[in-house]
Motif scaffolding. Sequence first.
Motif, short mmCIF file in Angstrom:
data_model
loop_
_atom_site.label_atom_id
_atom_site.label_comp_id
_atom_site.label_asym_id
_atom_site.label_seq_id
_atom_site.Cartn_x
_atom_site.Cartn_y
_atom_site.Cartn_z
N GLU A 105 68.61 45.11 28.67
CA GLU A 105 68.25 45.39 30.06
C GLU A 105 69.50 45.42 30.93
OE1 GLU A 105 65.93 42.32 32.03
OE2 GLU A 105 66.35 43.23 33.96
N SER A 157 61.56 43.80 34.72
CA SER A 157 61.04 42.58 34.08
C SER A 157 59.57 42.74 33.74
CB SER A 157 61.24 41.38 35.01
OG SER A 157 62.59 41.27 35.37
N ASP A 161 63.16 34.96 36.18
CA ASP A 161 61.84 35.57 36.26
C ASP A 161 61.04 35.37 34.98
OD1 ASP A 161 63.15 38.96 36.18
OD2 ASP A 161 62.97 37.47 34.60
MG MG Z 1 64.09 41.60 36.76
#
Ligand code: MG
Length: 326
Positions: free
Chosen positions: A151, A64, A102
């Motif tokens: 991701e 992240s 996040d």
């Molecule tokens: Mg993450």
Amino acid sequence: MDLNTLQEGIRQGQVRALAKGITLVESTLAADQKKAEALLTALMPSTGGALKIGISGIPGVGKSTFIEAFGSFLLNDDTSRRLAVLAVDPSSPIHGGAILGDKTRMEELSVHPRAFIRPSPGGGAAGGISRRARESILLMEAGGYDTIFVETIGVGQSETLVASMVDVFLMLQMPNMGDELQGMKKGILELADIIAINKADGSLKEAAQRAKIEHEQALKLVPAEDKPTPVVLTSAKNKEGLPEIWNELRALVETWKKSGRFEQKRQDQVVQWFERELGEQIQAIAAEHPAYQGLFKEFEAKVRARELAPSVAARTFIKSILNVGQ
Ligand SMILES: [Mg+2]
Ligand SMILES: Nc1nc2c(ncn2[C@@H]2O[C@H](COP(=O)(O)OP(=O)(O)OP(=O)(O)O)[C@@H](O)[C@H]2O)c(=O)[nH]1
């Protein structure tokens, strides 16, 4: 919103339309599925324009933080660039778990006018996750996003899945892997097009430098197609190593474009996607369509009763519905 408005909105780069479109392709309702198919078909000519970069790494490696830093770097590097981030996380049971949690690590990206962040659809069978992710990517491309990060957590089959839908696969590694690297599956290293050792800062800097050498040595044992996989040091926290990663990435893409490998890989990916879908869709339709449901159940019962081997049952069933004889 009717389909035309939705389609036009996505093409014009409207974020709300794109988000709606993705929700539509993620939906499992039969009525939505028809609309999603029409939308995808209408938008197909506008797809294929993005560079798709897979980003993986075990939990805590700094994905992240890295996506925030690297994404911001790319957006500043080129003020016409538009970046979309999609998370694919089969282990995340709830919708929106992975990335939304996040937002604090993606402070800049989450409010950037040229960035679009979409959390993992999560849950369900791998086939469903893979389809939703691939279709979301198509919509992002149609929405004019020229760079797409996909991701994924570095666990299980999710890496292989993501590698099969992107152009370049970047793997983030911890500075202190040590023995783990020794035992690491060769297959995982083979998936990586670029390896970035993250957290190369502060007290971890030396360990990161050692990890780089260890990785380079381990990679010597992996058969490389052309030159060995580049290993780069980075600190997502301090925003270091980002131009180096981008340069390696661009150099790879350029080489592959020249040799034809880039386009070849893309074509192989879509053909494989088609072939995989074929099997899954035959099963889904046969199990539900009134014309085939009965026969499907019959064969299922024969398998259950161990009258037929599953492979023989599947082949016989398909041959009989396709009417191509025994
Ligand atoms: Mg993450
Ligand atoms: N020292 C240092 N710490 C970092 C760096 N990048 C990330 N971290 C820290 O590592 C921890 C994990 O970072 P995340 O970015 O949340 O990692 P992640 O891979 O997204 O983790 P998951 O979402 O749980 O899979 C946080 O405490 C970060 O502040 C870095 O370059 N250097």
